[in-house]
Design a protein around this motif. Structure first.
Motif, PDB file in Angstrom:
ATOM      1  N   GLN A 164       0.648  -1.286  -0.008  1.00  0.00           N
ATOM      2  CA  GLN A 164      -0.044   0.197   0.040  1.00  0.00           C
ATOM      3  C   GLN A 164       0.973   1.218  -0.111  1.00  0.00           C
ATOM      4  O   GLN A 164       0.459   2.253  -0.746  1.00  0.00           O
ATOM      5  N   LEU A 165       1.857   1.147   0.877  1.00  0.00           N
ATOM      6  CA  LEU A 165       2.779   2.236   0.892  1.00  0.00           C
ATOM      7  C   LEU A 165       3.694   2.650  -0.537  1.00  0.00           C
ATOM      8  O   LEU A 165       3.724   3.603  -0.895  1.00  0.00           O
ATOM      9  N   LEU A 166       4.076   1.413  -0.847  1.00  0.00           N
ATOM     10  CA  LEU A 166       4.920   1.577  -2.031  1.00  0.00           C
ATOM     11  C   LEU A 166       4.109   2.050  -3.175  1.00  0.00           C
ATOM     12  O   LEU A 166       4.442   2.976  -4.107  1.00  0.00           O
ATOM     13  N   THR A 167       2.729   1.513  -3.510  1.00  0.00           N
ATOM     14  CA  THR A 167       1.734   2.093  -4.483  1.00  0.00           C
ATOM     15  C   THR A 167       1.520   3.455  -4.208  1.00  0.00           C
ATOM     16  O   THR A 167       1.311   4.071  -5.351  1.00  0.00           O
ATOM     17  N   ALA A 168       1.330   3.788  -3.070  1.00  0.00           N
ATOM     18  CA  ALA A 168       1.188   5.402  -2.726  1.00  0.00           C
ATOM     19  C   ALA A 168       2.433   6.175  -3.230  1.00  0.00           C
ATOM     20  O   ALA A 168       2.044   7.172  -3.968  1.00  0.00           O
ATOM     21  N   LEU A 169       3.519   5.567  -2.977  1.00  0.00           N
ATOM     22  CA  LEU A 169       4.592   6.479  -3.438  1.00  0.00           C
ATOM     23  C   LEU A 169       4.942   6.316  -5.013  1.00  0.00           C
ATOM     24  O   LEU A 169       4.979   7.420  -5.643  1.00  0.00           O
ATOM     25  N   GLN A 170       4.636   5.235  -5.758  1.00  0.00           N
ATOM     26  CA  GLN A 170       4.608   5.106  -7.047  1.00  0.00           C
ATOM     27  C   GLN A 170       3.493   5.838  -7.626  1.00  0.00           C
ATOM     28  O   GLN A 170       3.671   6.401  -8.878  1.00  0.00           O
ATOM     29  N   GLY A 171       2.260   5.886  -7.038  1.00  0.00           N
ATOM     30  CA  GLY A 171       1.314   6.163  -7.890  1.00  0.00           C
ATOM     31  C   GLY A 171       1.307   7.943  -8.018  1.00  0.00           C
ATOM     32  O   GLY A 171       0.592   8.440  -8.618  1.00  0.00           O
ATOM     33  N   SER A 172       2.083   8.586  -7.032  1.00  0.00           N
ATOM     34  CA  SER A 172       2.064   9.842  -6.906  1.00  0.00           C
ATOM     35  C   SER A 172       3.145  10.305  -7.835  1.00  0.00           C
ATOM     36  O   SER A 172       3.076  11.775  -7.886  1.00  0.00           O
ATOM     37  N   ASP A 173       3.912   9.652  -8.605  1.00  0.00           N
ATOM     38  CA  ASP A 173       4.948  10.095  -9.549  1.00  0.00           C
ATOM     39  C   ASP A 173       4.332  10.232 -10.924  1.00  0.00           C
ATOM     40  O   ASP A 173       3.475   9.467 -11.290  1.00  0.00           O
ATOM     41  N   PHE A 174       4.826  11.182 -11.685  1.00  0.00           N
ATOM     42  CA  PHE A 174       4.586  11.451 -12.982  1.00  0.00           C
ATOM     43  C   PHE A 174       5.581  11.942 -14.026  1.00  0.00           C
ATOM     44  O   PHE A 174       6.599  12.486 -13.334  1.00  0.00           O
ATOM     45  N   SER A 175       5.672  11.966 -15.188  1.00  0.00           N
ATOM     46  CA  SER A 175       6.619  12.930 -15.933  1.00  0.00           C
ATOM     47  C   SER A 175       5.944  13.707 -16.848  1.00  0.00           C
ATOM     48  O   SER A 175       4.900  13.536 -17.481  1.00  0.00           O
ATOM     49  N   LEU A 176       6.677  14.650 -16.850  1.00  0.00           N
ATOM     50  CA  LEU A 176       6.134  15.868 -18.104  1.00  0.00           C
ATOM     51  C   LEU A 176       6.341  15.491 -19.388  1.00  0.00           C
ATOM     52  O   LEU A 176       7.394  14.865 -19.933  1.00  0.00           O
ATOM     53  N   GLN A 177       5.835  16.000 -20.329  1.00  0.00           N
ATOM     54  CA  GLN A 177       5.727  15.763 -21.789  1.00  0.00           C
ATOM     55  C   GLN A 177       6.981  16.430 -22.095  1.00  0.00           C
ATOM     56  O   GLN A 177       7.883  15.748 -22.985  1.00  0.00           O
ATOM     57  N   GLN A 592       9.051   5.294 -13.182  1.00  0.00           N
ATOM     58  CA  GLN A 592       9.516   4.314 -12.633  1.00  0.00           C
ATOM     59  C   GLN A 592      10.894   4.842 -11.968  1.00  0.00           C
ATOM     60  O   GLN A 592      11.189   4.511 -10.802  1.00  0.00           O
ATOM     61  N   LEU A 593      11.790   5.530 -12.464  1.00  0.00           N
ATOM     62  CA  LEU A 593      13.250   6.001 -12.313  1.00  0.00           C
ATOM     63  C   LEU A 593      12.748   7.013 -11.004  1.00  0.00           C
ATOM     64  O   LEU A 593      13.530   7.198 -10.063  1.00  0.00           O
ATOM     65  N   ASN A 594      11.641   7.872 -11.415  1.00  0.00           N
ATOM     66  CA  ASN A 594      11.373   8.920 -10.070  1.00  0.00           C
ATOM     67  C   ASN A 594      10.749   8.321  -8.776  1.00  0.00           C
ATOM     68  O   ASN A 594      11.420   8.536  -7.858  1.00  0.00           O
ATOM     69  N   SER A 595       9.843   7.089  -9.143  1.00  0.00           N
ATOM     70  CA  SER A 595       9.636   6.271  -7.995  1.00  0.00           C
ATOM     71  C   SER A 595      10.835   5.739  -7.200  1.00  0.00           C
ATOM     72  O   SER A 595      10.759   5.629  -5.985  1.00  0.00           O
ATOM     73  N   GLN A 596      11.725   5.270  -8.015  1.00  0.00           N
ATOM     74  CA  GLN A 596      12.833   4.585  -7.248  1.00  0.00           C
ATOM     75  C   GLN A 596      13.605   5.818  -6.474  1.00  0.00           C
ATOM     76  O   GLN A 596      14.106   5.129  -5.357  1.00  0.00           O
ATOM     77  N   GLN A 597      13.779   6.756  -7.042  1.00  0.00           N
ATOM     78  CA  GLN A 597      14.443   7.678  -6.288  1.00  0.00           C
ATOM     79  C   GLN A 597      13.744   8.289  -5.041  1.00  0.00           C
ATOM     80  O   GLN A 597      14.321   8.569  -3.856  1.00  0.00           O
ATOM     81  N   ASP A 598      12.354   8.260  -5.121  1.00  0.00           N
ATOM     82  CA  ASP A 598      11.645   8.616  -4.075  1.00  0.00           C
ATOM     83  C   ASP A 598      11.480   7.542  -2.919  1.00  0.00           C
ATOM     84  O   ASP A 598      11.796   7.914  -1.751  1.00  0.00           O
ATOM     85  N   LEU A 599      11.748   6.389  -3.478  1.00  0.00           N
ATOM     86  CA  LEU A 599      11.538   5.098  -2.469  1.00  0.00           C
ATOM     87  C   LEU A 599      12.996   5.094  -1.606  1.00  0.00           C
ATOM     88  O   LEU A 599      13.123   5.288  -0.497  1.00  0.00           O
ATOM     89  N   SER A 600      14.192   5.511  -2.326  1.00  0.00           N
ATOM     90  CA  SER A 600      15.701   5.595  -1.890  1.00  0.00           C
ATOM     91  C   SER A 600      15.632   6.712  -0.848  1.00  0.00           C
ATOM     92  O   SER A 600      16.002   6.528   0.086  1.00  0.00           O
ATOM     93  N   GLY A 601      15.003   7.944  -1.293  1.00  0.00           N
ATOM     94  CA  GLY A 601      14.943   8.906  -0.280  1.00  0.00           C
ATOM     95  C   GLY A 601      14.108   8.789   0.915  1.00  0.00           C
ATOM     96  O   GLY A 601      14.583   9.131   2.258  1.00  0.00           O
ATOM     97  N   VAL A 602      12.781   7.981   0.778  1.00  0.00           N
ATOM     98  CA  VAL A 602      12.260   7.617   2.161  1.00  0.00           C
ATOM     99  C   VAL A 602      12.923   6.567   2.845  1.00  0.00           C
ATOM    100  O   VAL A 602      12.924   7.065   4.131  1.00  0.00           O
ATOM    101  N   LEU A 603      13.513   5.601   2.248  1.00  0.00           N
ATOM    102  CA  LEU A 603      14.231   4.907   3.021  1.00  0.00           C
ATOM    103  C   LEU A 603      15.514   5.251   3.818  1.00  0.00           C
ATOM    104  O   LEU A 603      15.857   4.793   4.749  1.00  0.00           O
TER     105      LEU A 603
END
Length: 619
Positions: A164-177, A592-603
């Motif tokens: 649930q936590l991982l999905t929340a982190l990953q679901g909040s990321d996006f990429s600009l055009q 996905q790259l942004n999500s991984q960076q966010d997760l690394s930051g949280v950890l």
């Protein structure tokens, strides 16, 4: 005599010695128990401990997975203690990260209901047969994995909360055009180049060397012409695998073994049972259900309505077929005490709570036909006979190799094995059977190498041993120039040829950069046809590092091909187009790259704000 002993014990010197011994036990022995010696945790994350057994199981699972993927390459890595320590640390790090995420999810109030767990279990394809949940498959899978129904549900609960936590982190990321377009241009960019290759072989063939140059290069590079320490080795090898080829098992032996071990080839008695479970210590609640049953209520209906076993209640409490030694001991004792189909137990207390068990079907033990297991028995008897012979012969080999240490002849005759010999070998080119660290250590030991004695019997694999002796040895030495002259000439010609090729390349590149294209013709060089390359090209590192050509002027550089030849490169054109077919894929990768960076930051934040202690890493 006793008087003297008493006097000695009472002397000051003895008391001092005894005192020092006692202190050594206190600080070296007892101290090891005081300082974490009895700690059964692999790590502690805040107030949560990761059990050592849980860590070792995770380590073995990851090790088995890597072994199946990489095979012998991974086995070689495991021979390095530093790699093993690093590998174990990485497994424990992942487990620590999981606990940190679970704790963070709990602090955020994330929860998973029993209904969600139940639905998930019922829908998991691993537990289904013909598209429906199969209780028998479910129970068998849990037993193989070492789970009870309750511990598996708890495992899923932790995993779902963490996700649930991982999905929340990953679901909040996006990429600009704009990011996608920029990245797409970089990834799909192509470059038009022309090349000319300076062959090192051709340059080397044109090099002229005199004796002074050859001798100087030889003296400056002695390590190139040094022969390592070498030995001639004789050895006797003994293995159970070799002995299997000599073992003959008759059909009579196979039949006799089958009759004497019939139970081994018979299926276990099985019972199909259902149960109603009330978790915890609420005996009155369980007794009320039993009273309803005794009053004529339907067992399956009560199980569906009131059983607290998520896995079986949907199936009217059915646990499918069970065998001995797979269930809780108290549960099993009660279930196998039932005599007739339809019989129901009273309340049965287990570690999980109170059960009411009903016998649904019986399946007696059935022996497999002899023909079906004959080949298996024959192979088993062959293997066992070979192993028995191996250990008998190993003992004989140890004795004879020790009693007659100046030769392997007696040892080889004692175990009916031949003596293998090598030419002069070093550690690098030794046969595989001699490359085991213990064998190499024995070969280089003074007793074997210098005194010429037989080594001890050395185990190189399970049921596989070897005895070695050194027949001759020669020290490390720099070979005379006369012996390696041809090798020196070849290597020096390559070195000088490469130097000349690089000098020519630099001259040509400098000329081209200054606008002098005649430098190509004057050196009999000509660029080839234009080719378009992308980032997967052999020259990509060099070419894509060059600046974009401006005003039709090419950009030049030199690089090397896979054979080491010098290659002159002319970059003539850069194409950068956004390919729409890759846009969605690139956008997903960036997210996905942004999500991984966010997760690394949280950890990273969680690790810095949580007390973490490691107890078990290297073994």
């Amino acid at each position: 005599m006793m008087d003297r002993l008493r006097e000695g014990v009472n002397s000051i010197a003895v008391k001092i010695i005894l005192g020092l011994i006692i202190l050594s036990f206190v600080f070296a022995g007892v101290g090891s128990y005081i300082v974490g010696g009895s700690n059964n945790a692999a790590a502690k994350v805040g107030n949560t401990e990761i059990a050592r057994g849980e860590f070792e199981q995770a380590y073995q699972n990851e090790r088995n997975r890597m072994q199946s993927q990489l095979g012998d390459y991974f086995s070689n890595l495991l021979a390095d203690p530093s790699y093993v320590a690093s590998f174990r640390k990485s497994v424990l790090d992942r487990m620590v990260n999981d606990v940190l995420l679970e704790q963070h999810a709990e602090s955020l109030g994330l929860r998973v209901s029993d209904a969600q767990i139940r639905t998930m279990i019922l829908e998991m394809p691993q537990f289904q047969s013909d598209g429906k949940f199969d209780q028998e498959i479910y129970q068998a899978a849990l037993r193989r994995a070492g789970f009870s129904a309750e511990s598996f549900a708890q495992y899923l609960r932790k995993d779902l909360v963490r996700n649930q936590l991982l999905t929340a982190l990953q679901g909040s990321d996006f990429s600009l055009q704009g990011e996608i377009d920029s990245q797409s241009k970089l990834i799909t960019q192509t470059r038009d180049i022309r090349t000319v290759t300076l062959s090192l072989e051709e340059f080397a063939n044109k090099v002229t060397l005199d004796d002074a140059q050859i001798e100087e290069y030889y003296k400056q590079n002695p390590e190139r012409y040094t022969r390592p320490e070498q030995v001639k080795v004789a050895y006797v090898e003994l293995s159970a695998q070799q002995l299997k080829q000599q073992v003959a098992i008759s059909d009579e032996q196979v039949k006799q073994y089958y009759q004497e071990h019939l139970d081994k080839y018979s299926s276990e008695e099985q019972r199909k049972v259902s149960h109603i479970l009330i978790q915890g210590e609420d005996e009155s609640k369980a007794q009320a259900i039993l009273d309803e049953l005794n009053s004529g209520a339907d067992f399956a209906t009560l199980a569906e309505e009131k059983s607290e076993d998520l896995g079986s209640s949907e199936e009217g409490g059915s646990l499918g077929w069970i065998e001995r030694d797979v269930m809780d001991p108290e549960f099993e004792k009660a279930a196998f005490a039932l005599k007739n189909v339809g019989d129901v137990t009273g309340l049965v207390k287990s570690n999980f709570g109170y059960h009411i068990i009903k016998l649904d079907e019986l399946k007696d033990s059935v022996a497999k036909p002899y023909e079906e297991v004959a080949a298996e028995i024959k192979q088993e008897l062959t293997d066992q006979e070979a192993i028995d012979q191996f250990y008998e012969l190993q003992s004989e080999l140890e004795t004879v190799a020790f009693e007659y240490p100046d030769s392997l002849d007696d040892a080889a005759n004692a175990v009916s094995q031949k003596i293998h010999t090598t030419d002069f070998i070093s550690q690098q080119d030794a046969p595989d059977v001699l490359k085991t660290p213990a064998v190499l250590q024995a070969i280089l030991s003074p007793e074997v190498k210098e005194d010429g004695l037989n080594s001890e019997v050395i185990e190189i694999a399970p049921e596989h041993v070897i005895v070695v002796r050194v027949e001759d040895a020669r020290d490390e030495t720099v070979l005379p120039l006369e012996e390696v002259r041809e090798q020196v000439v070849t290597q020096l010609a390559k070195v000088k040829g490469e130097q000349q090729a690089i000098e020519l390349a630099e001259t040509v590149i400098d000329g081209l950069k200054s606008g002098d294209v005649s430098v190509l013709e004057s050196n009999s060089l000509k660029f080839g046809e234009t080719e378009t390359i992308d980032r997967s090209s052999a020259f990509a590192d060099t070419v894509f590092a060059l600046a974009k050509p401006e005003a039709g002027n090419s950009v030049y550089a030199q690089t090397k091909d896979f054979e080491g030849n010098i290659v002159l490169v002319s970059l003539d054109k850069v194409e950068a187009k956004v390919d729409s077919q890759y846009g969605e894929q690139i956008g997903t990768q960036l997210t996905q790259l942004n999500s991984q960076q966010d997760l690394s930051g949280v950890l990273s934040i969680l690790r810095s704000s949580t007390d973490i202690e490691y107890y078990a890493v290297g073994q």
